[in-house]
Design an enzyme around this catalytic site. Structure first.
Site, PDB file in Angstrom:
ATOM      1  N   GLU A  43       0.827  -1.209   0.000  1.00 24.43           N
ATOM      2  CA  GLU A  43       0.000   0.000   0.000  1.00 24.43           C
ATOM      3  C   GLU A  43       0.865   1.265   0.000  1.00 24.43           C
ATOM      4  OE1 GLU A  43      -3.777   1.862   2.503  1.00 24.43           O
ATOM      5  OE2 GLU A  43      -2.348   0.562   3.532  1.00 24.43           O
ATOM      6  N   LYS A 116     -10.143   2.450  -2.246  1.00 28.14           N
ATOM      7  CA  LYS A 116     -10.312   1.885  -0.908  1.00 28.14           C
ATOM      8  C   LYS A 116     -11.644   2.329  -0.302  1.00 28.14           C
ATOM      9  CE  LYS A 116      -7.618   1.538   3.403  1.00 28.14           C
ATOM     10  NZ  LYS A 116      -6.312   1.919   4.011  1.00 28.14           N
ATOM     11  N   CYS A 153      -5.771  -2.814   2.440  1.00 27.92           N
ATOM     12  CA  CYS A 153      -5.468  -2.701   3.870  1.00 27.92           C
ATOM     13  C   CYS A 153      -6.688  -2.811   4.781  1.00 27.92           C
ATOM     14  CB  CYS A 153      -4.675  -1.428   4.129  1.00 27.92           C
ATOM     15  SG  CYS A 153      -3.775  -1.466   5.712  1.00 27.92           S
TER      16      CYS A 153
END
Length: 294
Positions: A43, A116, A153
């Site tokens: 990331e 995300k 994540c």
């Protein structure tokens, strides 16, 4: 058999972006020389993990998509004929930014992107200051190697995200990650945190009958504000098969390039003996869309 030779690049980063990019270039070339067809990066791999503080000047790091990074990694993908999963700080418009994974196809084109969806806001992880939650949904990205269920994540803690990727036809789940320890945590607490991170993602593999790839950064990054003692990123990048079995795993201290064969056909055989998708009670799940059931 549908085998994808996959590389996981676990890297420590410096404050100098060009140095980080040169390291990535070298590692990607090394992975390709070992036969990797799919290369997954961690990331926000271009820079330090800047979310330890809230600083408006950091928005200058963001870039458009397409932009400099997609051009650079796209050229590399085309030269080496590999698919690369990148993780970028996207500038969509003035004042509108995302944490965005971009997949570069083996011809250098952009196969797709994922913004995300779940954005944390915790001490040393002030991501809500920088990132608008994604609006592209949970859609796998079609590539020449298969459908990649790319998440990022904090998404890795949510079974709903993994399930929706699976229901949309993902062949595997991929998690570029930046997670680590705050140095004042006890040894026992550090172990619990890392174990929970691994267990959750192995659980996604089992529950959905899919391989899972998680690529985390490694090394110590100080907190510029001094409010905390910084983050020791715990590495431990890994890949599992569709029963949660480890296929490869890195350590928690060093940069590593892991090369692993991902057998996509195993998902079919595993789902035949563990038909979780068949037995889902979709008629009884309406409350899942509520924040809390009073």
């Amino acid at each position: 058999m549908r085998i994808i030779k996959t590389a996981l690049i676990q890297q420590s980063n410096s404050p100098t972006i060009e140095t980080n990019l040169q390291k990535l270039d070298h590692s990607i070339r090394q992975a390709a020389s070992q036969g990797a067809q799919l290369i997954v990066l961690q990331e926000l791999h271009n820079s330090l993990y800047f979310c330890q503080t809230e600083d408006t000047q950091i928005f200058d790091l963001a870039e458009t998509i397409p932009g400099p990074s997609t051009h650079r990694f796209g050229q590399l993908a085309a030269e080496l004929k590999v698919v690369i999963v990148t993780s970028l700080f996207e500038k969509r418009a003035p004042g509108l930014y995302h944490n965005t994974a971009v997949v570069l196809e083996a011809d250098g084109s952009i196969a797709g992107k994922y913004r995300k969806m779940h954005i944390p806001d915790d001490p040393a992880y002030y991501e809500k200051f920088y990132f608008t939650p994604g609006d592209l949904g949970f859609q796998p990205i079609q590539t020449s190697l298969g459908k990649l269920g790319v998440l990022v994540c904090w998404d890795q803690w949510y079974p709903e995200a993994a399930r929706l990727m699976a229901l949309s036809g993902a062949d595997l789940l991929i998690y570029p990650t930046a997670i680590g320890w705050e140095s004042t945590d006890s040894s026992d607490e550090k172990k619990r945190q890392k174990d929970a991170w691994i267990i959750s993602q192995r659980g996604h593999a089992v529950a959905n009958g899919l391989p899972v790839i998680a690529v985390n950064r490694v090394g110590y990054e100080p907190d510029p504000s001094g409010a905390t003692n910084g983050i020791q990123f715990w590495g431990n990048s890994f890949a599992t098969g569709p029963q949660g079995e480890f296929l490869t795993q890195a350590g928690n201290e060093n940069e590593e390039i892991l090369i692993v064969d991902i057998d996509l056909e195993r998902s079919e055989s595993v789902r035949r003996i563990w038909p979780f998708l068949r037995d889902r009670r979709i008629d009884a799940y309406n409350n899942i869309v509520k924040r809390f059931i009073d």
